[in-house]
Design a protein around this motif. Structure first.
Motif, mmCIF file in Angstrom:
data_model
loop_
_atom_site.group_PDB
_atom_site.id
_atom_site.type_symbol
_atom_site.label_atom_id
_atom_site.label_comp_id
_atom_site.label_asym_id
_atom_site.label_seq_id
_atom_site.Cartn_x
_atom_site.Cartn_y
_atom_site.Cartn_z
ATOM 1 N N LEU A 18 0.777 -1.396 -0.389
ATOM 2 C CA LEU A 18 0.121 -0.161 0.283
ATOM 3 C C LEU A 18 0.490 1.640 -0.280
ATOM 4 O O LEU A 18 -0.333 2.487 -0.530
ATOM 5 C CB LEU A 18 -0.984 -0.078 1.170
ATOM 6 N N GLY A 19 2.005 1.114 -0.004
ATOM 7 C CA GLY A 19 2.805 2.279 0.348
ATOM 8 C C GLY A 19 2.944 3.166 1.564
ATOM 9 O O GLY A 19 2.924 2.106 2.383
ATOM 10 N N GLY A 20 4.211 3.492 1.859
ATOM 11 C CA GLY A 20 4.598 4.040 3.038
ATOM 12 C C GLY A 20 5.051 1.980 3.825
ATOM 13 O O GLY A 20 5.813 1.672 3.423
ATOM 14 N N GLN B 14 5.983 -1.364 5.368
ATOM 15 C CA GLN B 14 5.023 -2.105 5.181
ATOM 16 C C GLN B 14 4.884 -3.041 6.286
ATOM 17 O O GLN B 14 4.048 -3.890 6.565
ATOM 18 C CB GLN B 14 6.121 -3.819 3.990
ATOM 19 N N ASN C 290 2.088 -0.577 8.343
ATOM 20 C CA ASN C 290 0.716 -1.495 7.733
ATOM 21 C C ASN C 290 0.633 -2.996 8.143
ATOM 22 O O ASN C 290 -0.826 -3.489 7.953
ATOM 23 C CB ASN C 290 0.744 -1.844 5.555
ATOM 24 N N SER D 36 -2.859 9.000 -5.482
ATOM 25 C CA SER D 36 -1.625 8.073 -5.290
ATOM 26 C C SER D 36 -0.432 8.464 -4.192
ATOM 27 O O SER D 36 0.040 7.991 -3.404
ATOM 28 C CB SER D 36 -0.893 7.487 -6.743
ATOM 29 N N ASP D 37 -0.645 10.169 -4.563
ATOM 30 C CA ASP D 37 0.208 10.962 -3.462
ATOM 31 C C ASP D 37 -0.601 10.319 -1.959
ATOM 32 O O ASP D 37 0.037 10.720 -0.808
ATOM 33 C CB ASP D 37 0.344 11.826 -3.562
ATOM 34 N N GLU E 9 -1.148 8.146 0.874
ATOM 35 C CA GLU E 9 -0.857 7.557 1.235
ATOM 36 C C GLU E 9 -1.433 6.697 2.267
ATOM 37 O O GLU E 9 -2.162 5.959 2.993
ATOM 38 C CB GLU E 9 0.176 6.387 1.472
ATOM 39 N N ALA F 290 -4.951 5.887 1.761
ATOM 40 C CA ALA F 290 -5.368 4.367 1.237
ATOM 41 C C ALA F 290 -5.108 3.257 2.058
ATOM 42 O O ALA F 290 -5.966 2.379 2.144
ATOM 43 C CB ALA F 290 -3.976 4.288 0.245
ATOM 44 N N ILE F 291 -4.093 3.925 3.158
ATOM 45 C CA ILE F 291 -3.973 2.584 4.054
ATOM 46 C C ILE F 291 -4.829 2.904 4.942
ATOM 47 O O ILE F 291 -5.806 1.573 5.197
ATOM 48 C CB ILE F 291 -3.148 3.235 5.039
ATOM 49 N N TYR G 57 -4.059 -1.409 -8.694
ATOM 50 C CA TYR G 57 -5.573 -1.372 -8.006
ATOM 51 C C TYR G 57 -6.518 -2.640 -8.354
ATOM 52 O O TYR G 57 -7.807 -2.125 -7.637
ATOM 53 C CB TYR G 57 -6.793 -0.203 -7.727
#
Length: 576
Positions: free
Chosen positions: A388-390, A392, A395, A442-443, A445, A448-449, A509
């Motif tokens: 997901l980014g950030g 891991q 997450n 997308s920027d 994150e 999204a998380i 996605y």
């Protein structure tokens, strides 16, 4: 069943049951550990091809690092890495190929001359800043061997499916305690053995066997704790077996962050539940199993022990637990089983009886769909959280931590607003969360998380309650078959989940899109199921089919009478 009288007399969840419950559930943490351990076992760091000779100079765009190891952590897929060897050769390196420049004049990043493109020489240079050592770096599971790394988790989930079938059946034959002990010992032994597997194929075989015993333990411990707790707390105790599994996910994230060498990581994960092995051999067999096998003396000893530990004076006798409907002229069931009075043969039911009418067929298809999307969504959210980014590790930790409150919320909602009104909104919420993840820029994150965690929270509620809901939707004569078939669909979902996660290589996605659409549709279909909150367990197919309908006075009286006769233990995971 009259065996339920044990809990009315000796307590539904007092000291004795609580000690057994928390000890048995403690080992379920190991199941969550091994199910998700592959997230970091098969982690692929950044890498490029290796070249013959010693590298003296490196170029990447306008960056001139001193070594490959310095540039790999920041290298993206936007262009090749240019190196010069001690022999004066200039190479353009990418992940799965390299190009030798023909007659270069200067050492520059851009080159317009001829190149000889070659495959990698079977050796790669890996970025060890995050992943010091994984099975990917040890056995070069990249490029044309990448599929071997991606096959690890589906193979494990196939073992989960087979283990659930094998050990669920064996536990009904030889007892719950024996299976708990065998699978626990095997979890420890196989888990440590995985760390010392010398090659990929041995690794996969050991992990497959580990999956079987982990699945076996998870199935049987669910039955075990259910048969040792009373109906007043059974919703809570059954749901929170899953909470222990979630703790295992958090342990994986924490260990993965602290230990970056895969075999040390595997040993630590395999030994963290070792204390359980020191006292699991003292576990008693469940009273339901002992009574079913006619072992009345052992049942009586167990009743006396429960009463003593709980501080209760009880005159309850094992003979009092026999079902009076199965006695004749004062003779106990045991005497009839010895040939003094033949029992009436029961009709053997098959999976086709789940589709005996259009109403039951629709119910079965919907229930199977809930099992499938519950498992698929659960593992897609868990396995995909690292992409997901950030950070891991954070997450994955959050993906496990968010489950604990989900089961608390699920238990409260199930007992207050109903099973259907909890399951359907949870699935719809999971679907909406997935759709929103797709439209988030997308920027951003963090957003999204957060949406991913909301989806995991919601799908965990549905996944946790479907066990009990399925039991209440089907009658006694076919309940185990209904839950067993639903569990099969659950295992199918867990096998499909890793492949769904891999679709992120096509579009980042795509996994969320698939889960979101399915969860939303199945959530809407769940609204068509009957509510079972406060309804007695049904005993016949006719009674089960009448759930959700407005019965007339005659059928209502008959149903209530059948419901009183049908108060029994939900041994709903015996075939799960």
């Amino acid at each position: 069943m009259t065996v339920e009288r044990i809990f009315d007399e000796l307590g539904h969840f007092k000291r004795y049951q609580a000690c057994l419950y928390f000890a048995a559930v403690f080992q379920a943490i190991a199941c969550g550990i091994h199910y998700l351990a592959s997230v970091f076992l098969v982690e692929t760091p950044n890498f490029v091809c290796s070249v013959p000779g010693n590298i003296t100079d490196v170029l990447y765009g306008n960056i001139t690092p001193s070594s490959l190891e310095e540039i790999l952590p920041v290298m993206s897929g936007s262009g090749p890495l240019v190196v010069r060897t001690a022999a004066g050769e200039q190479w353009e390196l990418s992940r799965c190929s390299c190009a030798l420049r023909i007659g270069p004049q200067d050492f520059t990043y851009d080159f317009t001359g001829n190149k000889t493109v070659k495959e990698c020489f079977g050796k790669y240079v890996y970025d060890h800043s995050e992943v010091h050592q994984s099975i990917v770096t040890d056995w070069d599971l990249v490029c044309d061997r990448e599929w071997l790394a991606k096959l690890c988790q589906p193979t494990f989930m196939l073992g989960v499916l087979i283990g659930a079938l094998v050990f669920g059946d064996i536990a009904d034959r030889v007892g719950r305690v024996r299976i708990l002990m065998i699978t626990s010992l095997c979890q420890f032994g196989l888990g440590v053995s995985v760390a010392f597997s010398g090659n990929y194929y041995f690794f996969v075989v050991l992990r497959f066997l580990l999956a079987m015993v982990s699945s076996g333990y998870l199935v049987v411990v669910f039955v075990y704790v259910t048969e040792f707790t009373g109906s007043k707390v059974r919703t809570w105790t059954s749901m929170h077996v899953h909470a222990a599994f979630a703790v295992g996910i958090m342990v994986v994230a924490l260990t993965g962050y602290l230990v970056r060498v895969w075999w040390i990581y595997q040993i630590i994960l395999s030994t963290c539940t070792l204390p359980y092995l020191l006292f699991c051999w003292k576990f008693p067999e469940t009273p339901f199993y002992l009574m079913a096998k006619g072992r009345y003396k052992e049942t009586q000893d167990l009743l006396d022990k429960i009463a003593a530990v709980n501080g209760i004076e009880s005159r309850l006798k094992a003979e009092d637990l026999l079902d009076p409907r199965k006695t004749e002229n004062g003779k106990a069931l045991l005497d009839q089983e010895r040939g003094q009075g033949p029992l009436e043969p029961e009709k053997k039911l098959t999976i086709l009886d789940l589709f005996g009418s259009w109403r039951m067929a629709g119910r079965t298809c919907t229930v199977w769909a809930i099992w499938f999307i519950g498992s698929l969504g659960y593992y897609v959210f868990s396995l995909g959280s690292v992409n997901l980014g950030g950070n891991q590790y954070v997450n994955l930790f959050l993906a496990g931590a968010v489950e604990v409150p989900s089961y608390l919320v699920g238990c409260f909602a199930m007992d207050r607003i109903g099973r259907k009104k909890t399951c359907a909104p949870a699935l719809i919420l999971a679907g909406v969360a997935c759709m929103l993840v797709i439209v988030v820029p997308s920027d951003i994150e963090v957003l999204a998380i957060a949406l991913n965690m909301i989806g995991k929270f919601a799908v965990a509620i549905a996944f946790g309650l479907v066990y009990l809901y399925t039991c209440e939707l089907y009658p006694t004569i076919i309940r185990s078959l209904a839950v067993g078939s639903g569990s099969m669909m659950c295992r199918v979902g867990s096998v499909v989940a890793p492949f769904c996660v891999y679709l992120a290589d096509v579009w980042i996605y795509l996994p969320q899109l698939i889960v979101g659409i399915l969860a939303f549709i199945i959530g809407v279909l769940t609204m068509l199921l009957p509510e079972t909150l406060g309804k007695p367990l049904t005993t016949t197919l006719a009674e089960a089919e009448s759930l959700g309908l407005k019965p007339n006075k005659e059928s209502s009286a008959q149903y209530n009478k059948g419901g009183e006769d049908g108060v029994e233990l939900n041994q709903h995971a015996a075939k799960a």
